[in-house]
Design a protein around this motif. Structure first.
Motif, PDB file in Angstrom:
ATOM      1  N   GLU A  69      67.510  34.856  49.473  1.00 50.51           N
ATOM      2  CA  GLU A  69      66.578  34.986  50.166  1.00 50.51           C
ATOM      3  C   GLU A  69      66.748  34.788  51.419  1.00 50.51           C
ATOM      4  OE1 GLU A  69      62.083  33.276  49.446  1.00 50.51           O
ATOM      5  OE2 GLU A  69      62.864  34.319  46.975  1.00 50.51           O
ATOM      6  N   THR A  70      67.506  33.535  51.576  1.00 50.45           N
ATOM      7  CA  THR A  70      67.700  34.298  53.512  1.00 50.45           C
ATOM      8  C   THR A  70      68.959  34.360  53.792  1.00 50.45           C
ATOM      9  OG1 THR A  70      67.222  31.526  53.601  1.00 50.45           O
ATOM     10  CG2 THR A  70      68.360  32.050  54.858  1.00 50.45           C
ATOM     11  N   VAL A  71      70.200  33.680  52.347  1.00 50.96           N
ATOM     12  CA  VAL A  71      71.528  35.095  52.806  1.00 50.96           C
ATOM     13  C   VAL A  71      70.904  37.141  52.298  1.00 50.96           C
ATOM     14  CG1 VAL A  71      72.674  36.017  51.353  1.00 50.96           C
ATOM     15  CG2 VAL A  71      72.344  33.624  51.121  1.00 50.96           C
ATOM     16  N   ASN A  72      69.514  37.331  52.257  1.00 45.49           N
ATOM     17  CA  ASN A  72      69.634  38.965  51.663  1.00 45.49           C
ATOM     18  C   ASN A  72      68.933  38.890  53.146  1.00 45.49           C
ATOM     19  OD1 ASN A  72      69.911  39.183  49.088  1.00 45.49           O
ATOM     20  ND2 ASN A  72      67.598  38.718  48.787  1.00 45.49           N
ATOM     21  N   THR A  73      68.118  37.915  53.977  1.00 40.86           N
ATOM     22  CA  THR A  73      67.340  38.130  55.348  1.00 40.86           C
ATOM     23  C   THR A  73      68.533  38.390  55.693  1.00 40.86           C
ATOM     24  OG1 THR A  73      65.249  37.101  54.802  1.00 40.86           O
ATOM     25  CG2 THR A  73      65.480  37.744  57.233  1.00 40.86           C
ATOM     26  N   ALA A 126      66.484  32.239  58.137  1.00 45.76           N
ATOM     27  CA  ALA A 126      67.515  33.249  58.516  1.00 45.76           C
ATOM     28  C   ALA A 126      67.461  33.093  60.473  1.00 45.76           C
ATOM     29  CB  ALA A 126      67.091  34.461  58.985  1.00 45.76           C
ATOM     30  N   LEU A 127      66.540  32.873  61.067  1.00 46.52           N
ATOM     31  CA  LEU A 127      67.250  32.907  62.308  1.00 46.52           C
ATOM     32  C   LEU A 127      67.838  31.532  63.362  1.00 46.52           C
ATOM     33  CD1 LEU A 127      62.983  32.827  63.581  1.00 46.52           C
ATOM     34  CD2 LEU A 127      64.644  34.415  64.140  1.00 46.52           C
ATOM     35  N   TYR A 128      67.711  30.606  61.862  1.00 45.36           N
ATOM     36  CA  TYR A 128      68.852  29.587  63.020  1.00 45.36           C
ATOM     37  C   TYR A 128      69.685  29.583  62.312  1.00 45.36           C
ATOM     38  CZ  TYR A 128      71.389  24.939  62.160  1.00 45.36           C
ATOM     39  OH  TYR A 128      72.285  23.736  62.425  1.00 45.36           O
ATOM     40  N   PHE A 129      70.185  30.312  61.255  1.00 41.97           N
ATOM     41  CA  PHE A 129      71.944  30.498  60.994  1.00 41.97           C
ATOM     42  C   PHE A 129      72.138  31.507  61.521  1.00 41.97           C
ATOM     43  CE2 PHE A 129      70.568  27.927  57.060  1.00 41.97           C
ATOM     44  CZ  PHE A 129      71.632  27.113  57.163  1.00 41.97           C
ATOM     45  N   THR A 130      71.362  33.061  62.074  1.00 43.08           N
ATOM     46  CA  THR A 130      71.902  33.832  62.339  1.00 43.08           C
ATOM     47  C   THR A 130      71.899  33.219  63.665  1.00 43.08           C
ATOM     48  OG1 THR A 130      70.545  35.159  61.053  1.00 43.08           O
ATOM     49  CG2 THR A 130      71.084  36.297  62.786  1.00 43.08           C
ATOM     50  N   ILE A 131      71.193  33.349  64.351  1.00 45.55           N
ATOM     51  CA  ILE A 131      71.432  32.871  66.165  1.00 45.55           C
ATOM     52  C   ILE A 131      71.907  31.281  66.741  1.00 45.55           C
ATOM     53  CG2 ILE A 131      70.076  32.341  68.581  1.00 45.55           C
ATOM     54  CD1 ILE A 131      69.960  35.823  66.832  1.00 45.55           C
ATOM     55  N   VAL A 141      58.620  32.551  52.596  1.00 43.11           N
ATOM     56  CA  VAL A 141      58.748  33.665  53.290  1.00 43.11           C
ATOM     57  C   VAL A 141      58.943  32.922  54.634  1.00 43.11           C
ATOM     58  CG1 VAL A 141      57.958  35.581  54.711  1.00 43.11           C
ATOM     59  CG2 VAL A 141      58.009  35.314  52.264  1.00 43.11           C
ATOM     60  N   VAL A 142      58.145  31.896  54.999  1.00 46.25           N
ATOM     61  CA  VAL A 142      58.094  30.952  56.301  1.00 46.25           C
ATOM     62  C   VAL A 142      59.386  30.079  56.674  1.00 46.25           C
ATOM     63  CG1 VAL A 142      57.841  29.134  57.604  1.00 46.25           C
ATOM     64  CG2 VAL A 142      55.944  31.717  57.033  1.00 46.25           C
ATOM     65  N   VAL A 143      59.556  29.486  55.239  1.00 45.24           N
ATOM     66  CA  VAL A 143      60.718  29.025  55.127  1.00 45.24           C
ATOM     67  C   VAL A 143      62.469  29.617  55.038  1.00 45.24           C
ATOM     68  CG1 VAL A 143      61.977  27.335  53.548  1.00 45.24           C
ATOM     69  CG2 VAL A 143      59.832  27.079  53.020  1.00 45.24           C
ATOM     70  N   THR A 144      62.368  31.045  54.439  1.00 48.07           N
ATOM     71  CA  THR A 144      63.448  32.199  54.480  1.00 48.07           C
ATOM     72  C   THR A 144      63.313  32.609  55.513  1.00 48.07           C
ATOM     73  OG1 THR A 144      62.620  33.416  54.090  1.00 48.07           O
ATOM     74  CG2 THR A 144      63.227  32.317  52.453  1.00 48.07           C
ATOM     75  N   THR A 145      62.774  32.628  56.525  1.00 43.72           N
ATOM     76  CA  THR A 145      62.485  32.887  57.795  1.00 43.72           C
ATOM     77  C   THR A 145      63.294  32.475  58.793  1.00 43.72           C
ATOM     78  OG1 THR A 145      60.716  34.235  58.176  1.00 43.72           O
ATOM     79  CG2 THR A 145      61.549  34.242  60.201  1.00 43.72           C
TER      80      THR A 145
END
Length: 486
Positions: free
Chosen positions: A120-124, A349-354, A342-346
């Motif tokens: 889900e993190t990868v998808n997001t 996603a924020l950490y790994f993207t930014i 969803v809170v966990v994956t969000t």
């Protein structure tokens, strides 16, 4: 948690958690499951898998064969698990309490949850990349996440919000959305695939020399581990609403064909592009790698279909992740479990993207490692199905020592020991390798035929089932109380 709503009426937002579905509410058909699995596998993340097959030394024709065997075969296992959902009317990880014990089931549930949260993190992140690319074409904004942090955060939140709307609504809404998504975004995917087929350098594509049989075996294992094995313990989650008279073969085919068809198309596109000289295999952003090969008029439908495919896949995954969360023993409503996941994956996603560069390699390696304990769970579950036709519905949701599935201290020794021993043995054959220069660990048997051919998951699956049977776990079951009629 037990459903506090009227047993004969559910609100539009599905209230049911792990408890079995009453017979009068089980009206599903295999055709519905076909659309669910089809829409969940249109994801553009299949393209890097095609690139991987070419990097293994296979040509395009071998890649097609390997993809067909790996995807249809692994999702046939998902279909078989769906049969248990029809029998017991409950999610996969609730049913497995009958096999591992109320407490023993927590380990497999946590592994399944970690796998779902990882994907889900990868998808997001990839969904946010798709929107960044779309905006860069239309409005000229930056496609780099770090150069457009506000847009990146906004797109992550948009993707998450849409995911929550579908996943929280639950079973009935997912059935409707996935069917329409298949027709609309499947058509867009075919449009893009057709354009790519018409413009690729076919002389280069067809010039590829065939790879070895060993490489094909590795390819089959890679496709299976990256597709169906990751979904296998979600098989009963949707099938629990199937009619009792639905045939076993139709359930298996609905999953195998429903997922196998889109995977075959998308993964083959990835293989063709890579064989034609595309740099997808080494790209850090697979969405951008494909977009760069397309003109703007094709890029826009491509990015829309990529975003939608990721969203459909993610919604289905979050739905199952919510049920996996409940299976760990956390006592909250299903809708709250979805929001927690969803809170966990969000956050991830924020950490790994930014704040992180090159996350795809490490993340996919981590998720792939989880295929070994998932395979162990699968082997045991399948072996148990041989002798089981019924489940005690009350005991599936009873966490007290009074539960039929409490066994000894909450553990069924046959199931839990078989799971631990088999996946520990499987890791002896595994190499956790992010790149040629970055190897996390290599098992002492990684250089054997099994290790080199990527068959650790298959050995684990077989061993776990054999151990479970040897310990008496596969003997004929008769757990029927109120569920005898199931």
């Amino acid at each position: 948690m037990p459903d506090k709503t009227n047993n004969h009426m559910l609100t539009k937002v599905e209230q049911r958690g792990l408890e079995p579905v009453p017979d009068d509410q089980r009206n599903g058909t295999p055709g519905q499951l076909f659309w669910v699995w089809f829409a969940a596998n249109i994801s553009i993340l299949g393209i890097p898998l095609g690139a991987t097959l070419i990097s293994l030394g296979l040509n395009v024709w071998q890649s097609v064969i390997v993809t067909a065997i790996g995807s249809f075969g692994s999702f046939a296992l998902v279909g078989i698990i769906s049969v248990a959902g029809r029998r017991g009317g409950a999610p996969s990880l609730a049913l497995s309490r009958a096999i591992f014990g109320v407490r023993g089931n927590i380990g497999p549930a946590i592994v399944a949850l970690c796998s779902r949260l990882g994907w889900e993190t990868v998808n997001t992140i990839t969904g946010a990349f798709a929107l960044l690319s779309l905006f860069s074409i239309i409005f000229g904004t930056s496609v780099n996440a770090k150069r457009a942090p506000v847009l990146t955060v906004a797109f992550i939140l948009v993707f998450v919000l849409l995911t929550v709307i579908v996943a929280v609504a639950g079973h009935s809404f997912i059935l409707k959305v996935q069917k329409w998504a298949t027709w609309i975004f499947g058509a867009l995917t075919l449009l893009v695939a057709g354009y790519l087929a018409a413009t690729v350098n076919w002389s280069t594509v067809m010039a590829g020399k065939p790879g070895t049989m060993s490489a094909m075996l590795v390819g089959i294992g890679t496709i299976a581990a990256g597709t169906g094995i990751g979904w296998v313990n979600s098989g009963a989650d949707m099938a629990r609403y199937q009619k009792k008279d639905v045939s076993t073969s139709s359930l298996i085919w609905s999953a195998a064909a429903g997922a196998g068809i889109p995977l075959l198309i998308v993964i083959t596109v990835g293989a063709i592009l890579t064989a034609g000289g595309s740099g997808i295999a080494s790209a850090s952003d697979p969405v951008a790698a494909v977009r760069d090969t397309l003109p703007a008029w094709v890029s826009i439908p491509y990015l829309i279909s990529a975003f939608a495919g990721l969203l459909m896949c993610n919604s289905q995954s979050v739905y199952s992740a919510g049920l996996a969360t409940l299976a760990t023993g956390i006592r909250i409503p299903r809708t709250y479990a979805v929001i927690l996941d969803v809170v966990v994956t969000t956050s991830g996603a924020l950490y790994f993207t930014i704040g992180f560069d090159g996350f795809y390699g490490p993340f996919i390696t981590f998720i792939s490692l989880l295929s070994v304990p998932l395979a162990a769970w699968t082997g045991i579950f399948l072996a148990d199905m041989i002798g089981r036709r019924t489940y005690d519905g009350d005991s599936l949701v009873d966490l007290s020592p009074g539960s039929r599935y409490w066994y000894k201290g909450g553990f069924n020794i046959a199931g839990f020991v078989s799971w631990i021993v088999s996946f520990a043995f499987g890791y002896l054959f595994v190499t956790a390798q992010v790149s040629s220069k970055e190897v996390w660990f290599s098992g002492p048997l990684a250089n054997t035929v099994i290790g080199k051919n990527g068959l650790a998951w298959l050995v684990t699956l077989v061993l776990s089932g054999v151990l479970y049977a040897a310990l008496g776990g596969a003997k004929k079951k008769n757990d029927a109380t109120e569920t005898e009629a199931r």
